[in-house]
Design a protein around this motif. Structure first.
Motif, short mmCIF file in Angstrom:
data_model
loop_
_atom_site.label_atom_id
_atom_site.label_comp_id
_atom_site.label_asym_id
_atom_site.label_seq_id
_atom_site.Cartn_x
_atom_site.Cartn_y
_atom_site.Cartn_z
N LYS A 271 -0.65 5.45 -3.91
CA LYS A 271 -0.28 4.95 -2.76
C LYS A 271 0.14 6.05 -1.96
CE LYS A 271 1.03 0.29 -4.90
NZ LYS A 271 1.99 -0.93 -4.76
N ARG B 266 -7.91 3.87 1.31
CA ARG B 266 -6.73 3.16 0.97
C ARG B 266 -6.77 2.59 -0.42
NH1 ARG B 266 -4.46 -0.21 6.24
NH2 ARG B 266 -4.06 1.65 7.70
N GLY C 50 1.00 -1.04 -0.03
CA GLY C 50 0.03 -0.06 0.06
C GLY C 50 0.84 1.12 0.07
N THR C 51 2.22 1.08 -0.10
CA THR C 51 2.90 2.30 0.14
C THR C 51 4.04 2.15 -0.93
OG1 THR C 51 4.56 1.18 1.48
CG2 THR C 51 2.80 2.45 2.53
N HIS C 52 4.73 3.45 -1.46
CA HIS C 52 5.50 3.46 -2.57
C HIS C 52 7.05 4.03 -2.03
CE1 HIS C 52 7.43 4.14 -6.39
NE2 HIS C 52 7.66 5.42 -6.15
#
Length: 861
Positions: A665, A656, A326-328
């Protein structure tokens, strides 16, 4: 220190020498009686009404704008007078509760020093020491003067040399702030926003794509980490925080990062008295601990392919080894910034003990995801605060707290209609000139002002003074300001005094004669926002969004007008008389009452019809958005009666996977910021490294795209200015406008460390002993740009090596209570902005009013 009795005697004595010209014209209107033409409160009581009454009165809805919480309230009106304020019981966001600020508004409403009728300047010379020699005029004469000056600009094709300065506002703002200047032909709507908190919005936008203030699920949280935030006193959501804080203390750990022992810090489990401006060192060290201890959110962030934690101090990690969800850019962030940022390193930078840093980091992460990293202006509105804010907010993403139950969330939709299209009412001159560069120099190389990724998309409020003085990008010939006092509220105040002295024609719309009023050619008395004005506000608290009305709960005692509606209408009428009817036609033809279809015929009718149009989704059952996002009010009268529309409660988890970033993200390596910086660089034919140099940042290369530490930028050499100065906010300040109220002065010790009827500089006893200073000494506080004289208060609630003072005092105008001697321009206390330099967080355009931007020396006065 004055006693309350002595102060009252001084007020009565000063009434005899107060500049009569501010109010003498009202005598002819029968509004004033008393010593020297100054009204006494007893004169404000109608002769037919006794001081006691059997009437129980009526509670009427309105909205407090004493801070940016904008809480729905109710006013008890008895025999036509406002006598008491309470929270609006229909409001879900603030539990129907309020803080101290709305109560003080009662004294503002009945302040005998208010401007009571229009005035014009008769002394052509301007300057702080010049008496404006104001004389009363009619509204018609005032509008004649203003419209005449505007028509001169149209005759010379210089409409872009008109500026509209906006301070605090309602959501009726675009009538005066956007439509008026652009239909006339100017791009120059300059808001106060950049002296408020744009760098705070920068932090969340370039990590999760949200340019706004966040909401916080305090009801379900288990750890609150406040970065310069003092929720019990200032920042946002104060009534909600006060109402729920006992529950938060029972169920959660509270840690406060602040060089001052604030009201919130006094009730916290951990106080981290950071060196001002070094917050980023603490934030990246906390992130380092979370990663090396393996405490990040695997559910939200991801994990190493083989499950082994490769985040080891000082070691580079292969990006391919980590499966991010969910992140970058987590591994890039580690490699570029975090791998060496140990608590021991951070202790040397920010003076918070390494053991405490580690304890807080582990406690925060173990309580996740129901935790909050609460970013405020204290951390972000520093000269290099854009990245500091990002670092503090990135902690929400790192532990999965963003958009999560008990965490940091965005907001629900509060519906409202847009301002009708004024494009068809712009003539050729207006279309061309309204696209000229703006006077604040936004979008230039040193001032990117990257609001929502757009070069020049934001505002650089404080820089407008220098631009006017430099005639860059052009000379300004006329300005109108409303609900603003930049000569007091902007750092480097002397620049604003010089710029306002230079302005050929300036109109100030205000309730009280402030520092900015002193330079005006025409002064227009404004209706008080909470009691005398029709408008609406939109905001959020407690996971509820709301639209809240301000209403004319009492009839004005004086000849005042509503700033955002009535005054533009009257000006449009006068311009039409002089041959330019575009603005008047726009107002009449575009703002017919949605109930009756009748076009407005007066400023008051225009105010109400515009308000009904802009709030239709909240009360009009025929509107497409009616009931879609919350309450189903039963028509306009129901809205007026209740005073507030409530949204559905925000449901964490829906954002999200759909963040409005370049990657969709949560970004630790910000592709969104990279695109914005590259775009700004290409606009100026240069590199991102050159942009960072022009904006006073030290980062180069890839480091520019991740949250990172940079040492604080400070004015003044340590040898000459040995102490770091920082300021804080008061729980009693109504946007810095409370100082002419006795309740404010008499209860100032409600702010930790402060004293009633005084303005104190707080210093640690350790520093005072070293400098040979004693408690209650009168001292001069000298910075590279100015000096103030205040009382010294020895207090252990401020970290050694620093001094602090509350913002809000030091007026040399505004009234008999606010100034020590209004007639002689002698301030009561000191204005922090006299000693704060005009420095900026340039990527957002924000004024750098925190982070210890200046050093000072303190000597006996």
């Amino acid at each position: 220190m004055k006693t309350t009795s002595q102060t009252k005697q001084a007020v009565r004595a000063d009434a005899e020498v107060t500049r009569r010209r501010f109010i003498q014209g009202a005598v002819g209107c029968g509004l004033i009686a008393g010593v020297g033409g100054v009204p006494l409160l007893s004169n404000l009581v109608p002769a037919s009404v006794s001081n006691t009454t059997k009437s129980q009165g009526k509670w009427v809805a309105s909205t407090c704008q004493g801070c940016t919480s904008w809480c729905p309230v109710q006013v008890l009106v008895v025999d036509g007078r406002a006598v008491k304020i309470r929270g609006n019981p229909h409001a879900k966001a603030n539990h129907g509760e309020i803080c101290p600020r709305p109560h003080i508004a009662l004294q503002q409403l009945y302040d005998p020093d208010r401007i009571k009728l229009p005035m014009k300047r008769t002394n052509p010379k301007k300057g702080r020491e010049e008496d404006p020699r104001f004389v009363p005029v009619s509204w018609d004469e005032a509008m004649e003067m203003i419209a005449g000056k505007m028509m001169e600009l149209r005759q010379t094709d210089e409409t872009h040399k008109f500026v509209l300065f906006r301070g605090r506002y309602s959501y009726m703002r675009d009538i005066i702030y956007s439509a008026l200047p652009k239909v006339f032909g100017s791009p120059n709507g300059i808001s106060h926003s950049a002296i408020c908190a744009e760098a705070e919005k920068f932090a969340s936008y370039y990590t999760e794509g949200f340019w706004d203030y966040r909401d916080y699920d305090l009801e379900n949280t288990r750890y609150v980490l406040c970065w310069g935030a003092d929720p019990l006193s200032s920042n946002r959501q104060v009534p909600h925080a006060i109402s729920i804080w006992s529950q938060v203390r029972d169920q959660a750990t509270i840690a406060v990062v602040d060089p001052r022992l604030s009201a919130t810090a006094a009730k916290a489990n951990e106080w981290l008295p950071v060196v001002p401006g070094e917050d980023a060192a603490l934030a990246v060290a906390i992130a380092h601990v979370i990663l090396t201890e393996g405490l990040w959110s695997r559910e939200f962030v991801g994990d190493f392919a083989d499950g082994e934690n490769l985040f080891k101090t000082g070691e580079i990690v292969d990006e391919a080894a980590f499966n991010e969800t969910g992140t970058h850019g987590l591994v890039k962030w580690w490699n570029l910034e975090l791998k060496d940022r140990t608590p021991e390193w951070a202790e040397q930078q920010c003076s918070v003990p390494a053991a405490q840093i580690r304890r807080v980091a582990i406690g925060f992460a173990k309580a996740a995801p129901r935790v909050i990293s609460w970013v405020s202006p204290g951390t972000s509105m520093q000269a290099r605060g854009g990245y500091a804010g990002m670092a503090a907010h990135a902690l929400n993403g790192l532990v999965g707290a963003t958009d999560h139950l008990g965490g940091c969330v965005q907001k629900t939709k509060v519906p409202g209609d847009e301002l009708p299209d004024f494009g068809p009412y712009q003539d050729e001159m207006a279309k061309i000139n309204s696209k000229q560069p703006k006077i604040d120099q936004r979008g230039t190389l040193p001032f990117p002002a990257l609001m929502e990724g757009q070069s020049g998309g934001g505002v650089v409020t404080n820089n407008a003074a220098d631009a006017i003085l430099q005639d860059d990008p052009y000379d300004i010939k006329m300005a109108v300001g409303y609900w603003c006092n930049f000569a007091f509220s902007c750092s480097g105040t002397s620049r604003w005094e010089q710029a306002l002295t230079k302005l050929p024609f300036f109109v100030h719309i205000t309730t009280n004669a402030s520092e900015m009023t002193h330079f005006a050619d025409v002064v227009l008395p404004a209706a008080h926002q909470l009691f005398e004005k029709w408008s609406f506000l939109k905001n959020k608290q407690n996971l509820f969004g709301y639209s809240s009305l301000t209403e004319r709960v009492v009839e004005p005692m004086w000849d005042v007008r509503q700033d955002e509606t009535e005054i533009p209408w009257m000006l449009a009428e006068k311009l039409a008389e002089k041959g330019f009817d575009n603005l008047h036609r726009f107002f009449k033809e575009s703002f017919a009452d949605p109930d009756t279809g009748r076009q407005p015929e007066s400023g008051e009718e225009f105010a109400l019809s515009a308000l009904k149009i802009l709030t239709r989704p909240c009360w009009d059952s025929s509107h497409n958005d009616y009931g879609k996002y919350g309450d189903k009010l039963q028509g306009w009268e129901d809205f007026v009666e209740k005073g507030v529309w409530n949204s559905h409660r925000f449901e964490p988890g829906r954002i999200r996977g759909n963040f409005k970033t370049e990657t969709g993200k949560f970004e630790f390596y910000s592709e969104t910021l990279k695109k914005a910086l590259v775009g700004h660089a290409e606009k100026h034919g240069t590199s991102v490294d050159e942009v960072l140099e022009a904006t006073n940042y030290l980062a180069r290369g890839e480091l520019a795209y991740v949250p990172h530490f940079e040492p604080a930028l400070r004015w003044g050499e340590e040898g000459e200015y040995p102490l770091v100065f920082f300021e804080h906010r008061s729980r009693l300040n109504r946007e810095g406008r409370s100082a002419n109220c006795t309740w404010y002065q008499a209860h100032k010790n409600a702010d930790p460390g402060d004293e009633n009827w005084d303005d104190v500089l707080k210093m640690n006893p350790f520093d005072a002993t070293r400098l040979g200073l004693k408690d209650r000494d009168m001292v001069k506080v000298v910075s590279p740009v100015g000096e103030i004289t205040v009382t010294l208060k020895l207090w252990e609630g401020v970290r050694p090596g620093t001094v602090t003072k509350c913002y809000g005092q030091g007026h040399w105008a505004y009234g008999r209570i606010a100034a020590r001697n209004f007639h002689k321009h002698i301030p009561l206390g000191g204005n922090n902005n006299t000693i704060l330099p005009p420095e900026y967080e340039r990527l957002s355009g924000s004024t750098a009013r925190h982070g210890g931007v200046t050093r000072v020396r303190v000597v006996q006065a």
